[in-house]
Motif scaffolding. Structure first.
Motif, short mmCIF file in Angstrom:
data_model
loop_
_atom_site.label_atom_id
_atom_site.label_comp_id
_atom_site.label_asym_id
_atom_site.label_seq_id
_atom_site.Cartn_x
_atom_site.Cartn_y
_atom_site.Cartn_z
N ILE A 15 -37.21 -44.23 9.15
CA ILE A 15 -36.98 -45.05 10.02
C ILE A 15 -36.47 -46.49 9.39
CG2 ILE A 15 -37.90 -46.31 12.02
CD1 ILE A 15 -40.05 -44.02 12.30
N VAL A 16 -35.36 -46.81 10.01
CA VAL A 16 -34.80 -48.04 9.58
C VAL A 16 -34.87 -49.15 10.72
CG1 VAL A 16 -32.60 -49.27 8.57
CG2 VAL A 16 -32.87 -46.81 8.04
N GLU A 17 -35.38 -50.04 10.11
CA GLU A 17 -35.73 -51.20 11.17
C GLU A 17 -35.25 -52.69 10.78
OE1 GLU A 17 -40.26 -50.13 13.21
OE2 GLU A 17 -39.97 -50.59 11.13
N VAL A 36 -32.99 -49.49 14.14
CA VAL A 36 -31.53 -50.10 14.23
C VAL A 36 -30.87 -48.97 14.91
CG1 VAL A 36 -31.42 -51.62 12.40
CG2 VAL A 36 -30.90 -49.36 12.02
N PHE A 37 -31.26 -47.47 14.97
CA PHE A 37 -30.79 -46.44 15.58
C PHE A 37 -31.12 -46.19 16.97
CE2 PHE A 37 -30.35 -45.77 10.71
CZ PHE A 37 -28.89 -45.74 10.74
N GLY A 38 -31.90 -46.88 17.39
CA GLY A 38 -32.37 -46.58 18.75
C GLY A 38 -33.87 -46.00 18.59
N GLU A 39 -34.57 -46.19 19.62
CA GLU A 39 -36.05 -46.03 19.68
C GLU A 39 -36.14 -44.37 19.49
OE1 GLU A 39 -39.87 -46.63 19.77
OE2 GLU A 39 -38.38 -48.26 20.05
N ARG A 82 -36.07 -52.96 6.79
CA ARG A 82 -36.83 -52.25 6.20
C ARG A 82 -36.94 -50.85 6.31
NH1 ARG A 82 -42.80 -53.64 9.08
NH2 ARG A 82 -42.71 -52.61 10.84
N ILE A 83 -37.49 -50.17 5.43
CA ILE A 83 -37.35 -48.53 5.80
C ILE A 83 -39.08 -47.83 5.57
CG2 ILE A 83 -36.80 -46.64 4.37
CD1 ILE A 83 -34.15 -48.00 3.83
N THR A 84 -39.01 -47.00 6.40
CA THR A 84 -40.46 -46.52 6.59
C THR A 84 -40.23 -44.90 6.73
OG1 THR A 84 -41.17 -48.19 7.99
CG2 THR A 84 -42.53 -46.23 7.93
N LYS A 85 -40.94 -44.23 5.76
CA LYS A 85 -40.99 -42.70 5.71
C LYS A 85 -41.53 -42.37 6.88
CE LYS A 85 -40.88 -41.06 0.94
NZ LYS A 85 -41.90 -40.30 0.07
N LEU A 89 -47.46 -44.97 6.86
CA LEU A 89 -47.68 -46.23 7.58
C LEU A 89 -47.23 -47.17 6.77
CD1 LEU A 89 -50.93 -45.43 9.14
CD2 LEU A 89 -48.86 -45.14 10.28
N LYS A 90 -46.94 -47.47 5.59
CA LYS A 90 -46.57 -48.56 4.66
C LYS A 90 -44.99 -48.67 4.63
CE LYS A 90 -51.14 -48.36 2.31
NZ LYS A 90 -51.57 -48.31 0.96
N PRO A 91 -44.12 -49.48 5.13
CA PRO A 91 -42.87 -49.61 4.84
C PRO A 91 -42.57 -50.20 3.56
CG PRO A 91 -43.77 -51.73 5.91
CD PRO A 91 -44.99 -50.82 5.71
N TYR A 92 -41.14 -49.82 3.19
CA TYR A 92 -40.50 -50.24 1.92
C TYR A 92 -39.62 -51.21 2.28
CZ TYR A 92 -42.00 -46.08 -0.42
OH TYR A 92 -43.03 -44.98 -0.69
#
Length: 118
Positions: A15-17, A36-39, A82-85, A89-92
């Motif tokens: 997920i890219v936020e 960024v790509f939608g919910e 930021r990126i989350t697998k 729960l912990k983002p990158y």
């Protein structure tokens, strides 16, 4: 040689936020991370954790859980995202972005685990 990935290697969902500042109905600022790509939308990437001599370089730079992602190009992904697998729960945070050979086909994204301030 150009950095690429076969379609079968794009198997990690992320997920890219981004963190924009918007306003509510009364004009007060609202802050929060939005996809960024939608919910509910995800992006498939090739996820490679560092290995070999990169481990020593990341230790020297004090990077937590660094990895290299290869994804299809999207102008929506910026260094401020930021990126989350999916399932983690912990983002990158993004360390660097590379539009491979400026062809707008592939992105090479270097990430590290975000560390919360105490």
């Amino acid at each position: 040689m150009a950095k690429r990935a076969n379609a079968g290697e794009l198997r990690t969902s992320i997920i890219v936020e981004k963190y924009p500042e918007t306003q509510d109905d009364d004009g007060y600022p609202i802050k929060g991370w939005i996809n960024v790509f939608g919910e509910g939308k995800t992006l498939k990437v090739k996820w490679v954790n560092i290995h070999g001599t990169e481990v020593y370089e990341s230790m020297r730079m004090d990077l937590k859980d660094p990895a290299t992602l290869t994804a299809r190009y999207s102008p929506l992904i910026t260094a401020q995202c930021r990126i989350t697998k999916v399932g983690d729960l912990k983002p990158y945070e993004i360390i660097s972005l590379d539009d491979v050979e400026d062809q707008h086909e592939w992105l090479e994204i270097k990430v590290k685990r975000m560390v919360n301030a105490r």
